[in-house]
Design a protein around this motif. Structure first.
Motif, short mmCIF file in Angstrom:
data_model
loop_
_atom_site.label_atom_id
_atom_site.label_comp_id
_atom_site.label_asym_id
_atom_site.label_seq_id
_atom_site.Cartn_x
_atom_site.Cartn_y
_atom_site.Cartn_z
N ILE A 1 76.49 64.94 133.57
CA ILE A 1 76.99 66.22 133.06
C ILE A 1 77.56 66.04 131.65
O ILE A 1 77.29 66.84 130.75
N VAL A 2 78.32 64.97 131.45
CA VAL A 2 78.96 64.74 130.14
C VAL A 2 77.93 64.63 129.03
O VAL A 2 78.06 65.28 127.98
N LEU A 3 76.89 63.82 129.23
CA LEU A 3 75.94 63.55 128.15
C LEU A 3 75.13 64.80 127.77
O LEU A 3 75.08 65.15 126.58
N PRO A 4 74.48 65.50 128.72
CA PRO A 4 73.75 66.69 128.29
C PRO A 4 74.66 67.79 127.75
O PRO A 4 74.28 68.53 126.85
N ARG A 5 75.88 67.85 128.28
CA ARG A 5 76.82 68.87 127.77
C ARG A 5 77.20 68.57 126.33
O ARG A 5 77.30 69.48 125.50
N SER A 6 77.43 67.28 126.02
CA SER A 6 77.81 66.93 124.65
C SER A 6 76.65 67.10 123.68
O SER A 6 76.85 67.40 122.51
N ILE A 7 75.42 66.94 124.18
CA ILE A 7 74.24 67.04 123.31
C ILE A 7 73.75 68.48 123.18
O ILE A 7 73.47 68.97 122.09
N CYS B 1 71.63 80.17 136.31
CA CYS B 1 72.46 80.30 135.12
C CYS B 1 71.65 79.77 133.94
O CYS B 1 71.60 78.57 133.70
N ASP B 2 70.99 80.68 133.22
CA ASP B 2 70.22 80.32 132.04
C ASP B 2 71.13 80.52 130.84
O ASP B 2 70.97 81.46 130.05
N TRP B 3 72.09 79.61 130.68
CA TRP B 3 73.13 79.77 129.67
C TRP B 3 72.57 79.74 128.25
O TRP B 3 73.16 80.32 127.33
N GLU B 4 71.42 79.10 128.06
CA GLU B 4 70.83 79.04 126.72
C GLU B 4 70.36 80.40 126.24
O GLU B 4 70.26 80.65 125.04
N LYS C 1 82.55 77.78 133.99
CA LYS C 1 82.40 78.31 132.63
C LYS C 1 82.25 77.19 131.61
O LYS C 1 81.59 77.37 130.58
N ALA C 2 82.83 76.04 131.90
CA ALA C 2 82.76 74.91 130.97
C ALA C 2 81.34 74.41 130.75
O ALA C 2 81.06 73.73 129.76
N ILE C 3 80.40 74.71 131.66
CA ILE C 3 79.01 74.33 131.47
C ILE C 3 78.11 75.55 131.30
O ILE C 3 76.90 75.47 131.47
N GLY C 4 78.73 76.68 130.95
CA GLY C 4 77.93 77.86 130.61
C GLY C 4 77.96 79.02 131.57
O GLY C 4 77.36 80.06 131.30
N GLY C 5 78.64 78.88 132.71
CA GLY C 5 78.71 79.97 133.68
C GLY C 5 79.35 81.22 133.10
O GLY C 5 80.37 81.13 132.40
N GLY D 1 75.29 71.37 124.91
CA GLY D 1 76.30 72.42 125.03
C GLY D 1 76.30 73.00 126.43
O GLY D 1 75.67 72.45 127.34
N PRO D 2 76.99 74.10 126.64
CA PRO D 2 77.83 74.80 125.67
C PRO D 2 79.22 74.17 125.61
O PRO D 2 79.56 73.31 126.43
N SER D 3 80.05 74.64 124.67
CA SER D 3 81.39 74.06 124.52
C SER D 3 82.35 74.57 125.58
O SER D 3 83.35 73.96 125.87
N GLY D 4 82.06 75.74 126.19
CA GLY D 4 82.92 76.28 127.25
C GLY D 4 84.15 76.96 126.71
O GLY D 4 84.31 77.19 125.52
N ARG D 5 85.06 77.32 127.60
CA ARG D 5 86.27 78.01 127.17
C ARG D 5 87.14 77.09 126.34
O ARG D 5 87.10 75.88 126.45
N LYS D 6 88.01 77.69 125.52
CA LYS D 6 88.78 76.92 124.56
C LYS D 6 89.63 75.86 125.23
O LYS D 6 89.76 74.76 124.75
N LYS D 7 90.26 76.20 126.35
CA LYS D 7 91.13 75.21 126.96
C LYS D 7 90.35 74.04 127.55
O LYS D 7 90.91 73.02 127.90
N HIS D 8 89.02 74.20 127.68
CA HIS D 8 88.19 73.11 128.15
C HIS D 8 87.58 72.31 127.00
O HIS D 8 86.86 71.35 127.24
N THR D 9 87.81 72.75 125.74
CA THR D 9 87.28 72.02 124.60
C THR D 9 88.20 70.85 124.30
O THR D 9 89.00 70.88 123.39
N LYS D 10 88.10 69.82 125.09
CA LYS D 10 88.99 68.67 124.98
C LYS D 10 88.43 67.64 124.01
O LYS D 10 87.27 67.65 123.67
N ARG D 11 89.29 66.73 123.58
CA ARG D 11 88.85 65.62 122.76
C ARG D 11 89.00 64.33 123.53
O ARG D 11 89.16 63.27 122.96
N GLY D 12 88.96 64.41 124.86
CA GLY D 12 89.05 63.21 125.68
C GLY D 12 87.83 62.33 125.55
O GLY D 12 87.82 61.20 126.01
N ASN D 13 86.74 62.85 124.91
CA ASN D 13 85.53 62.07 124.75
C ASN D 13 85.47 61.38 123.39
O ASN D 13 84.40 60.99 122.94
N VAL D 14 86.61 61.23 122.71
CA VAL D 14 86.64 60.45 121.48
C VAL D 14 86.21 59.02 121.80
O VAL D 14 86.67 58.42 122.77
#
Length: 386
Positions: A61-67, A352-355, A26-30, A69-82
């Motif tokens: 995965i990190v780079l295209p996801r950050s550019i 999975c065409d999450w867009e 779900k964190a990448i749009g599933g 999306g999607p943001s995914g479920r709330k508990k996966h919306t981390k700020r570890g990528n500061v």
């Protein structure tokens, strides 16, 4: 329905099945899950460790996801990528993170250092927009100081080699975490000491005891940025990630007890334990699959950053070609020897065409395409007859 885990092969007599496993994370749009009872809670929990490791640490995965999306479920919306960022039109560094291609600064104070590493001159405070601040700069700085000083003084150090940070020291916070931005050459102990000194300056603000030369103004960051980040990841976790999703998709496409057959025991064990997982995965797709990818995306009018699993027969083996973010991460997964008919898998897979909020079997996408073509054909015929 009788519950039995497709990975551990344990049933409801010795495993719990309260959660449902997402076919694509779900964190990448599933969006959709396997029927509850196909993956045990214990396995689901265990797999989440390497799954999250890849999603938050593997650059493809990190780079295209950050550019994108999607943001995914709330508990996966981390700020570890500061990370440390600098504007495209300035060399001023700041701490922030990227979400769907947009930079977000965190609350932070930036100080200048002299040649001996002492804090000198004025310092600036960066406050995120829409954070409830007013036009009163002094009141905003005091509020910022109260918030950052209320946190335990345990820093997560963010380093950068860029010269922009060589004479700068940044302390910021996001959620309940303190961040310390420094040049890579600064030793850990020295960096922490300087970070605490800067916090002491802020404490003096609260007591109106700060010398004017150290008092700075508030800035709301809007400019485009260049982000700097170092990634550390495990290839075995990437292999397990690709293979698990391929096996999930196979379970969904088969939709019967064949997923429990012995020909899949080797790959289910490799996913479960990580042992010999590299024998099942090749991170470079064969040339014929590469040629098919753009055609499939265009033909089905899929989003350019969709995820999919395509099944095919290569000699006597069933192979799944997996792709994430339109090919940012691609792999061939050798699932097992083919011992029976594969009619159900021919020209099939999982998309999975999450867009566009679409997900399902490739065969379903093909059927809808045919139905749409027939409908358009009938409409055109009626217009011609009219």
């Amino acid at each position: 329905m009788f519950s039995r885990c497709i990975y551990s092969l344990q049933d409801e007599t010795n495993a719990s099945f309260k959660q449902a496993e997402h076919i694509i994370p779900k964190a990448i749009g599933g969006m959709y899950t396997l029927p509850k009872g196909m993956v045990s809670d214990a396995v689901n929990h265990e797999f989440s460790e390497f799954e999250e490791h890849v999603i938050y640490n593997y650059p493809m995965i990190v780079l295209p996801r950050s550019i994108f999306g999607p943001s995914g479920r709330k508990k996966h919306t981390k700020r570890g990528n500061v990370t440390l960022m600098t504007g495209l039109d300035t060399d001023q560094p700041e701490l922030g993170y990227m979400v769907e291609g947009k930079p977000y600064p965190i609350h932070q104070v930036i100080a200048s250092l002299d040649a001996e590493g002492n804090i000198i001159g004025k310092f600036g405070v960066i406050l995120p927009e829409n954070a409830g601040y007013t036009d009163d700069s002094s009141a905003n700085i005091k509020r910022f100081a109260q918030n950052i000083l209320s946190l335990p003084r345990y820093f997560r150090i963010i380093r950068m080699d860029n010269e922009a940070i060589s004479n700068r020291l940044i302390v910021g916070y996001e959620k309940d975490q303190l961040y310390l931005g420094v040049h890579s050459s600064l030793a850990k102990e020295d960096a922490i000491s300087k970070g605490k000194t800067l916090l002491n300056f802020l404490e003096r603000i609260l007591h109106d005891d700060l010398q004017p030369k150290h008092h700075g103004g508030c800035v709301h960051s809007k400019h485009q940025v260049t982000a700097y980040k170092t990634y550390s990841f495990s290839f075995p976790s990437v292999y397990r990630f690709c293979t698990k999703i391929a096996f999930n998709a196979l379970a969904r496409v088969l939709a019967d007890d064949r997923i429990y057959h012995a020909e899949y025991d080797a790959i289910r064990d490799a996913i479960s334990t990580g042992e010999n997982i590299e024998n099942f995965v090749q991170l470079i797709l064969a040339e014929d699959h590469k040629k098919q990818i753009p055609a499939i995306i265009t033909w089905l009018n899929l989003g350019q950053h969709c995820h999919y699993v395509l099944f095919s027969r290569i000699e006597n083996r069933l192979v799944a070609s997996v792709s994430f973010y339109g090919g940012a991460l691609m792999a061939d997964v050798s699932i097992g020897e083919i011992t029976g008919t594969t009619d159900m898998l021919d020209s099939n897979g999982y998309i999975c065409d999450w867009e566009h909020d679409r997900e399902g079997q490739l065969s379903d996408f093909l059927h809808k395409l045919v139905e749409q073509s027939e409908t358009e054909g009938m409409t055109g015929k009626n217009v011609a007859n009219t």
